[in-house]
Design a protein around this motif. Structure first.
Motif, PDB file in Angstrom:
ATOM      1  N   GLY A  94      -0.734   4.726   0.976  1.00 14.47           N
ATOM      2  CA  GLY A  94      -0.936   4.865   2.416  1.00 14.47           C
ATOM      3  C   GLY A  94       0.363   5.069   3.152  1.00 14.47           C
ATOM      4  O   GLY A  94       0.442   5.889   4.080  1.00 14.47           O
ATOM      5  N   LEU A 141      -2.786  15.857   5.399  1.00 18.35           N
ATOM      6  CA  LEU A 141      -2.135  14.610   4.978  1.00 18.35           C
ATOM      7  C   LEU A 141      -2.735  13.402   5.697  1.00 18.35           C
ATOM      8  O   LEU A 141      -3.010  12.365   5.080  1.00 18.35           O
ATOM      9  CB  LEU A 141      -0.632  14.692   5.245  1.00 18.35           C
ATOM     10  CG  LEU A 141       0.172  15.622   4.331  1.00 18.35           C
ATOM     11  CD1 LEU A 141       1.584  15.810   4.882  1.00 18.35           C
ATOM     12  CD2 LEU A 141       0.236  15.065   2.912  1.00 18.35           C
ATOM     13  N   LEU A 142      -2.958  13.533   7.002  1.00 18.03           N
ATOM     14  CA  LEU A 142      -3.490  12.408   7.766  1.00 18.03           C
ATOM     15  C   LEU A 142      -4.955  12.143   7.420  1.00 18.03           C
ATOM     16  O   LEU A 142      -5.398  10.979   7.393  1.00 18.03           O
ATOM     17  CB  LEU A 142      -3.314  12.667   9.265  1.00 18.03           C
ATOM     18  CG  LEU A 142      -1.857  12.675   9.747  1.00 18.03           C
ATOM     19  CD1 LEU A 142      -1.771  13.090  11.206  1.00 18.03           C
ATOM     20  CD2 LEU A 142      -1.216  11.302   9.550  1.00 18.03           C
ATOM     21  N   ASP A 178       0.840  -1.195   0.000  1.00 14.99           N
ATOM     22  CA  ASP A 178       0.000   0.000   0.000  1.00 14.99           C
ATOM     23  C   ASP A 178       0.884   1.257   0.000  1.00 14.99           C
ATOM     24  O   ASP A 178       0.984   1.981   0.990  1.00 14.99           O
ATOM     25  CB  ASP A 178      -0.937   0.015   1.218  1.00 14.99           C
ATOM     26  CG  ASP A 178      -1.812   1.269   1.273  1.00 14.99           C
ATOM     27  OD1 ASP A 178      -2.023   1.902   0.223  1.00 14.99           O
ATOM     28  OD2 ASP A 178      -2.277   1.619   2.385  1.00 14.99           O
ATOM     29  N   THR A 234      -6.282  12.691   4.486  1.00 15.21           N
ATOM     30  CA  THR A 234      -6.219  12.021   3.185  1.00 15.21           C
ATOM     31  C   THR A 234      -5.816  10.564   3.350  1.00 15.21           C
ATOM     32  O   THR A 234      -6.343   9.672   2.654  1.00 15.21           O
ATOM     33  CB  THR A 234      -5.216  12.748   2.270  1.00 15.21           C
ATOM     34  OG1 THR A 234      -5.559  14.136   2.195  1.00 15.21           O
ATOM     35  CG2 THR A 234      -5.233  12.151   0.867  1.00 15.21           C
ATOM     36  N   PHE A 235      -4.893  10.309   4.267  1.00 14.49           N
ATOM     37  CA  PHE A 235      -4.492   8.926   4.563  1.00 14.49           C
ATOM     38  C   PHE A 235      -5.701   8.086   4.986  1.00 14.49           C
ATOM     39  O   PHE A 235      -5.882   6.949   4.516  1.00 14.49           O
ATOM     40  CB  PHE A 235      -3.425   8.932   5.660  1.00 14.49           C
ATOM     41  CG  PHE A 235      -3.177   7.587   6.284  1.00 14.49           C
ATOM     42  CD1 PHE A 235      -2.531   6.582   5.582  1.00 14.49           C
ATOM     43  CD2 PHE A 235      -3.601   7.318   7.578  1.00 14.49           C
ATOM     44  CE1 PHE A 235      -2.299   5.337   6.158  1.00 14.49           C
ATOM     45  CE2 PHE A 235      -3.378   6.083   8.166  1.00 14.49           C
ATOM     46  CZ  PHE A 235      -2.723   5.091   7.451  1.00 14.49           C
ATOM     47  N   GLU A 270      -7.091   4.830   3.029  1.00 16.48           N
ATOM     48  CA  GLU A 270      -7.124   3.521   3.685  1.00 16.48           C
ATOM     49  C   GLU A 270      -8.523   2.919   3.688  1.00 16.48           C
ATOM     50  O   GLU A 270      -8.683   1.690   3.633  1.00 16.48           O
ATOM     51  CB  GLU A 270      -6.602   3.637   5.122  1.00 16.48           C
ATOM     52  CG  GLU A 270      -5.152   4.063   5.214  1.00 16.48           C
ATOM     53  CD  GLU A 270      -4.241   3.168   4.392  1.00 16.48           C
ATOM     54  OE1 GLU A 270      -3.894   2.079   4.870  1.00 16.48           O
ATOM     55  OE2 GLU A 270      -3.890   3.550   3.255  1.00 16.48           O
ATOM     56  N   LEU A 298       1.543   8.696   2.604  1.00 15.42           N
ATOM     57  CA  LEU A 298       0.715   9.689   3.293  1.00 15.42           C
ATOM     58  C   LEU A 298       0.905   9.650   4.805  1.00 15.42           C
ATOM     59  O   LEU A 298       1.036  10.699   5.458  1.00 15.42           O
ATOM     60  CB  LEU A 298      -0.756   9.462   2.947  1.00 15.42           C
ATOM     61  CG  LEU A 298      -1.185   9.900   1.545  1.00 15.42           C
ATOM     62  CD1 LEU A 298      -2.550   9.335   1.198  1.00 15.42           C
ATOM     63  CD2 LEU A 298      -1.194  11.429   1.448  1.00 15.42           C
ATOM     64  N   VAL A 299       0.913   8.460   5.407  1.00 16.28           N
ATOM     65  CA  VAL A 299       1.033   8.401   6.865  1.00 16.28           C
ATOM     66  C   VAL A 299       2.435   8.812   7.314  1.00 16.28           C
ATOM     67  O   VAL A 299       2.600   9.463   8.351  1.00 16.28           O
ATOM     68  CB  VAL A 299       0.671   6.999   7.397  1.00 16.28           C
ATOM     69  CG1 VAL A 299       1.759   5.974   7.128  1.00 16.28           C
ATOM     70  CG2 VAL A 299       0.372   7.070   8.885  1.00 16.28           C
ATOM     71  N   THR A 300       3.450   8.450   6.528  1.00 15.16           N
ATOM     72  CA  THR A 300       4.813   8.856   6.884  1.00 15.16           C
ATOM     73  C   THR A 300       4.958  10.372   6.794  1.00 15.16           C
ATOM     74  O   THR A 300       5.480  11.016   7.710  1.00 15.16           O
ATOM     75  CB  THR A 300       5.837   8.170   5.965  1.00 15.16           C
ATOM     76  OG1 THR A 300       5.718   6.752   6.113  1.00 15.16           O
ATOM     77  CG2 THR A 300       7.248   8.592   6.320  1.00 15.16           C
TER      78      THR A 300
END
Length: 496
Positions: A199, A237-238, A196, A240-241, A245, A202-204
């Motif tokens: 994902g 960003l989070l 993924d 959007t993550f 997901e 984005l999460v990083t």
């Protein structure tokens, strides 16, 4: 306990101790690092922040990689990066090189922490065996943080600041050799799962931006354009993550995990607990050195009772969890930590002593914290299948790291608002500012205790806390070194 399982437990506890040690060992060495390498006032905090950024930003990715490519291989890669970065950090001659080494250490830690947690939850059968292993996991993590201050002070005074980086090398070498002796993971038959990448990116980016905004808020100000813009970017960003997901076929973080009340409650509790605990370590160290005039080694030694209390609390938790249940034990532990932090705030004054201002509150707070780790580990994996244990490990460790970073930055800002600029504050003003921050940390733990009582039930998965979890009995992904069990034993575990 089979030999392979004992070896795995040694590896996990060594990894956890090393990660926790490295988060605190450099703190008391910062003045010597500044003088030797020529750090400016703005650059020195990045010795700590570089580690926090890469560690906190990559935890979710590290946990998922462990699920996908195998936990032993992830341990080997993480330990190698961590050890080489420690060696490089002890040999550097410039500020930029040290910051880079600390960032690489954070990357290694982000691979190690969630995998270490996942190995416990998928290796040890639910019940007393897992409770005992989680107790040791929690005690080792907290003891590593407390002893890091002590070891950092002793090494800085006797050898030099370089030793606080090089101390990782022999520990990591031992863990790496032990890891290589573990059996390889047995992958699940069929098509290999995918990572993924959207994902992961984005999460990083979101977690890193969030931690960056928080750690810079102390200097930039919480109301500054830079801070607000950075935190807003992290929020976008989070968010959007989360949207990505929800639509991903094989998500980095399955959002359904957070619909389980125990998992949600455990992660909220972890954030609040370490928001207070990171701040308590920080302000207690400053109080000892700037108000009571302790040297680095003496200040580090003052944290030894905290380590002892963590061990006592963890041992008690393994015996109490089945009787009290998860939520009530977490509530009790959180309440004790709140009392201990409040006691720190009451006792921090310019005429304080170790016996009056440090020993009593250290024992109360640390025993309370020790009570929390067993129920936290159980609740954080409630209903989680074994092949998602790394996902759950990344999530709970992210909650710990991000909660600690946010809490520390917020409480540092609160203390500064009371004392004013450190350079012009008197000892009574500093003591008062630290006391106000510790009182606020106690308030966070009151909230944590309420969260535990409301969200975390006494039982999970239809069984008494600590007795059954799908993560313990799923056989589709066996941890590195996890012993095979006979069919009868497996059926008994399922039906217990």
């Amino acid at each position: 306990m089979p030999r392979a399982t004992r070896m795995l437990l040694v590896v996990v506890l060594t990894v956890q101790f090393t990660i926790a040690l490295d988060m605190s060992v450099v703190n008391v060495a910062l003045p010597d690092i500044r003088d030797d390498l020529g750090f400016g006032a703005d650059g020195l905090p990045w010795v700590v922040n570089a580690y926090a950024l890469s560690f906190g930003g990559l935890l979710m990715l590290g946990g998922r990689i462990g699920d996908l490519i195998g936990r032993r291989r992830t341990l080997v890669a993480g330990l190698t990066a961590f050890g080489l970065a420690g060696l490089a950090g002890g040999l550097v001659t410039s500020p930029g090189a040290l910051i880079a080494a600390r960032a690489v250490q954070g990357i290694g830690a982000a691979a190690l922490a969630p995998v270490a947690f996942a190995l416990i939850t998928v290796t040890f059968p639910a019940g007393p065996a897992r409770s005992k292993a989680l107790g040791w996991w929690g005690a080792t993590a907290a003891a590593g943080g407390a002893f890091g201050v002590l070891i950092g002070g002793l090494l800085t005074e006797s050898v030099g600041w370089q030793a606080v980086m090089l101390i990782n090398v022999p520990i990591v070498a031992f863990a790496l050799l032990a890891t290589l002796r573990l059996p390889a993971d047995r992958p699940e038959p069929g098509r290999a799962p995918r990572l993924d990448p959207a994902g992961a990116l984005l999460v990083t980016a979101g977690a890193t931006t969030l931690v960056l905004g928080v750690v810079r808020a102390e200097r930039q100000g919480w109301g500054s354009f830079v801070t607000i813009g950075t935190l807003a970017t992290a929020g976008v960003l989070l968010a959007t993550f989360v949207l990505v997901e929800l639509r991903a076929a094989e998500p980095l973080l399955r959002m359904g995990l957070l619909t389980h009340r125990p998992v949600l409650g455990a992660n909220l509790f972890m954030m609040l607990l370490f928001s207070g605990q990171f701040a308590a370590f920080y302000f207690t160290s400053l109080y000892l050195q700037q108000v009571l005039d302790y040297g680095p080694a003496a200040a580090g030694a003052a944290f030894v009772p905290f380590s002892g209390g963590i061990v006592i609390g963890s041992v008690l938790a393994t015996r109490m969890v089945a009787r009290l249940g998860l939520g009530r034990l977490l509530g009790l532990g959180g309440a004790l930590v709140a009392v201990g932090f409040g006691w720190f705030g009451f006792a921090f004054d310019v005429d304080g002593t170790f016996l009056r201002s440090i020993l009593g509150p250290s024992l109360v707070a640390s025993i309370g914290a020790g009570l929390c780790f067993v129920p936290l580990g159980t609740a954080a994996t409630a209903g989680v299948p074994a092949h998602e244990a790394g996902m759950a490990g990344g999530l709970i460790n992210s909650s710990r790291q991000i909660g600690g970073s946010i809490g520390l930055a917020a409480l540092v800002t609160l203390a500064a608002s009371v004392t004013g600029p450190n350079g012009g504050a008197s000892k009574p003003e500093l003591a008062h500012g630290y006391a106000v921050a510790l009182d606020a940390a106690g308030g966070l733990l009151v909230v944590a205790a309420v969260v535990a009582l409301v969200l975390v039930p006494a039982k999970v998965g239809g069984a008494r806390a600590g007795e059954h979890s799908p993560a313990a009995t799923s056989g589709s992904h066996r941890a590195a070194g996890q012993p095979r069990v006979c069919d009868k034993r497996r059926r008994e575990g399922v039906n217990s």
